[in-house]
Design a protein around this motif. Structure first.
Motif, short mmCIF file in Angstrom:
data_model
loop_
_atom_site.label_atom_id
_atom_site.label_comp_id
_atom_site.label_asym_id
_atom_site.label_seq_id
_atom_site.Cartn_x
_atom_site.Cartn_y
_atom_site.Cartn_z
N MET A 1 -3.58 -3.79 38.97
CA MET A 1 -3.23 -3.53 37.57
C MET A 1 -2.68 -2.12 37.45
N SER A 2 -1.43 -2.02 37.00
CA SER A 2 -0.76 -0.72 36.83
C SER A 2 -0.75 0.08 38.12
N GLY A 3 -0.57 -0.62 39.24
CA GLY A 3 -0.46 0.06 40.51
C GLY A 3 -1.78 0.39 41.17
N ILE A 4 -2.89 0.02 40.54
CA ILE A 4 -4.22 0.30 41.09
C ILE A 4 -4.93 -1.01 41.40
N LEU A 5 -5.46 -1.15 42.61
CA LEU A 5 -6.17 -2.35 43.01
C LEU A 5 -7.61 -2.26 42.52
N ASN A 6 -7.98 -3.14 41.59
CA ASN A 6 -9.31 -3.13 41.00
C ASN A 6 -10.13 -4.31 41.48
#
Length: 256
Positions: free
Chosen positions: A38-43
């Protein structure tokens, strides 16, 4: 959520004939972390658990294959997921006899049940949604068509050690009362680091010929341990709304 990961994983394997089951026992538990970019961040979004257990009927003992997914508590207010998929199969061949799907994702709810009749090549389908909606129908299927859960486990019966790099296989699953066709390509062996330690793995690229669930060429990959258990330890997926990963956390009750 679980549907996306299961479809991605299964777009590989319901094809030809499988060997007898020598990889999957009655009391196996595999636990995974499902992550989403999400938005370039892996959550880390949810935990996925795969479990097996014996179920006795009046005629035989079946193997229950159960897959569940639940968002971690911090995500529940954003998009709460509680998914259940299960299949009741022959312990020897993993041929499915009964399949159930009970999912709650945000405000969406659906229940599906398939009763397989392999002699007539049909599935008796029951679907329920919110507000009391119910639909019952009979669906024709092919000789090798399976549900999504039994397909996912059946990939572990295949002999990858005898496959040449670049081998392509096709499959068919029944999902939402439709037969979906896809394929996988065997990419060879690769050693990767996992929560279970470094593992030599069979690497597979997945693709679909009848749905847009998967995107790109060789963008959807899974790694199976190159041993007698052949468990999935890692997966990378590209879907229409983003990218995701599946990483194993723990494994217990393995047959071998």
């Amino acid at each position: 959520m679980l549907r996306t990961f299961l479809i991605a994983l299964c777009f590989s394997f319901t094809f030809l004939s499988y060997a007898q089951n020598d990889a999957i026992g009655y009391n196996e538990t595999l636990v995974y972390t499902a992550s989403y970019n999400m938005s370039g961040i892996l959550n880390d979004l949810a935990e996925i658990k795969m479990e097996t257990s014996p179920v006795k009927t009046s005629k035989a003992t079946l193997l229950q294959l159960k897959c569940t997914a639940a968002t971690y508590s911090k995500w529940d207010n954003f998009f709460k997921i509680r998914d259940l998929y299960e299949s009741y199969v022959s312990p020897k061949s993993l041929t499915p006899y009964l399949y159930k799907r009970d999912i709650t994702e945000g405000g969406f709810y659906k229940y599906m049940k398939y009763t397989f009749s392999h002699k007539t090549h049909t599935v008796k389908s029951q679907m329920k949604k919110k507000n009391g909606y119910e639909e019952n129908k009979s669906v024709s299927i092919g000789n090798s068509t399976k549900d999504i859960v039994s397909t996912l486990y059946s990939i572990r019966l295949l002999d990858y050690s005898s496959m040449s790099v670049g081998t392509v296989k096709t499959f068919t699953i029944i999902f939402d009362n439709k037969e979906l066709k896809g394929q996988f390509t065997y990419l060879g062996k690769e050693t990767i680091s996992t929560a279970l330690g470094k593992k030599s793995c069979y690497k597979l690229a997945l693709g679909s010929r009848s749905t847009n669930a998967l995107q790109g060429t060789n963008s959807n990959l899974i790694w199976l341990t190159a041993d007698a258990n052949k468990i999935i330890v890692y997966g990378k997926f590209k879907i229409p709304v983003g990218t995701g990963e599946l990483r194993i956390k723990s494994a217990s009750g393995l047959r071998n």
